[in-house]
Enzyme design. Structure first.
Site, PDB file in Angstrom:
ATOM      1  N   GLU A 112       0.842  -1.196   0.000  1.00  0.00           N
ATOM      2  CA  GLU A 112       0.000   0.000   0.000  1.00  0.00           C
ATOM      3  C   GLU A 112       0.878   1.248   0.000  1.00  0.00           C
ATOM      4  OE1 GLU A 112      -2.731   2.520   3.115  1.00  0.00           O
ATOM      5  OE2 GLU A 112      -2.725   0.340   3.322  1.00  0.00           O
ATOM      6  N   ARG A 150       0.207  10.461   0.290  1.00  0.00           N
ATOM      7  CA  ARG A 150       0.552  11.593   1.155  1.00  0.00           C
ATOM      8  C   ARG A 150       1.670  12.440   0.562  1.00  0.00           C
ATOM      9  NH1 ARG A 150       1.264   8.421   6.908  1.00  0.00           N
ATOM     10  NH2 ARG A 150      -0.602   7.100   6.778  1.00  0.00           N
ATOM     11  N   THR A 152      -4.688   6.156   1.791  1.00  0.00           N
ATOM     12  CA  THR A 152      -5.076   7.541   2.072  1.00  0.00           C
ATOM     13  C   THR A 152      -5.860   8.136   0.900  1.00  0.00           C
ATOM     14  OG1 THR A 152      -2.928   7.667   3.200  1.00  0.00           O
ATOM     15  CG2 THR A 152      -4.284   9.630   3.263  1.00  0.00           C
ATOM     16  N   LYS A 179     -11.156  -1.199   7.275  1.00  0.00           N
ATOM     17  CA  LYS A 179      -9.916  -0.847   7.964  1.00  0.00           C
ATOM     18  C   LYS A 179     -10.281  -0.144   9.269  1.00  0.00           C
ATOM     19  CE  LYS A 179      -6.379   2.746   7.366  1.00  0.00           C
ATOM     20  NZ  LYS A 179      -5.694   3.593   6.364  1.00  0.00           N
TER      21      LYS A 179
END
Length: 206
Positions: free
Chosen positions: A40, A44, A68, A128
């Site tokens: 993953e 960011r 994200t 999650k």
């Protein structure tokens, strides 16, 4: 591939933060060599999309996703870069609608039973828990297993080598997410054997 089969490929999903996409292929190869194939890359940094693209193109055996992901535009950009799955810290109606049409596994973030129920109503039974340690961690997940037995989780946020096994012992946890497999210092030093050792230890957790 669905979210369930994605997360059962290994016990740990590394949360990868890269500021230089140029190191992505070597980093990815080191993780795969250690037995961790589901990767993953968080959105960011400005390098994230390029890193996803390079991992897809240059690391055989890797299953590469974007983390994200907070809105439709980011999801579409990640898919354009080659992301094979997506993970979000939360869930909005817009993002849920986009994810349902994306045709890749999508794992929304939840922090409470109510959020978990809403995410299930949107069609996402694999979720999650985030930020896991801050919202109750393994104790919360154990408590949620009774009233929400059909849900499965990938707790992330405060999960590390010291507590990962405790999470993984829970029946409603498929895998955990964490950044300890790709520490900034090892990436900066290009210590790929060190990354492989961390990956091998993580792969042996279950």
């Amino acid at each position: 591939m669905d979210s369930f089969s994605l997360l059962t490929r290994g016990p740990v999903v590394p949360v990868i933060v890269l500021t230089d996409a140029g190191v992505a292929p070597e980093l990815g190869a080191a993780l795969v060599e250690g037995g961790i194939a589901v990767l993953e890359v968080t959105l960011r940094t400005k390098a994230a999309l390029a890193a996803i693209r390079r991992l897809r193109e240059e690391v055989p055996g890797a299953v590469v996703g974007a983390g994200t992901v907070r809105n439709r535009a980011q999801l579409e950009a990640a898919l354009e870069a080659g992301a094979q799955f997506a993970v979000s810290p939360g869930l909005t109606p817009e993002l849920a609608a986009a994810a349902r049409t994306a045709r890749v596994p999508f794992i929304p973030g939840v922090a409470t039973p109510s959020e978990a129920m809403r995410a299930e109503d949107e069609g996402f039974s694999v979720q999650k828990l985030f930020p896991a340690e801050a919202v109750g961690g393994a104790r919360l997940l154990a408590a949620m297993a009774g009233p929400l037995p059909e849900l499965r989780f990938c707790p992330t946020g405060g999960v590390d080598a010291g507590n990962a096994r405790h999470y993984l012992a829970l029946p409603n946890v498929l895998a955990v997410g964490g950044s300890w497999l790709t520490p900034e210092a090892l990436i900066a030093a290009r210590d790929w054997p060190g990354i492989t050792r961390l990956a091998a230890a993580a792969a042996a957790l279950r």
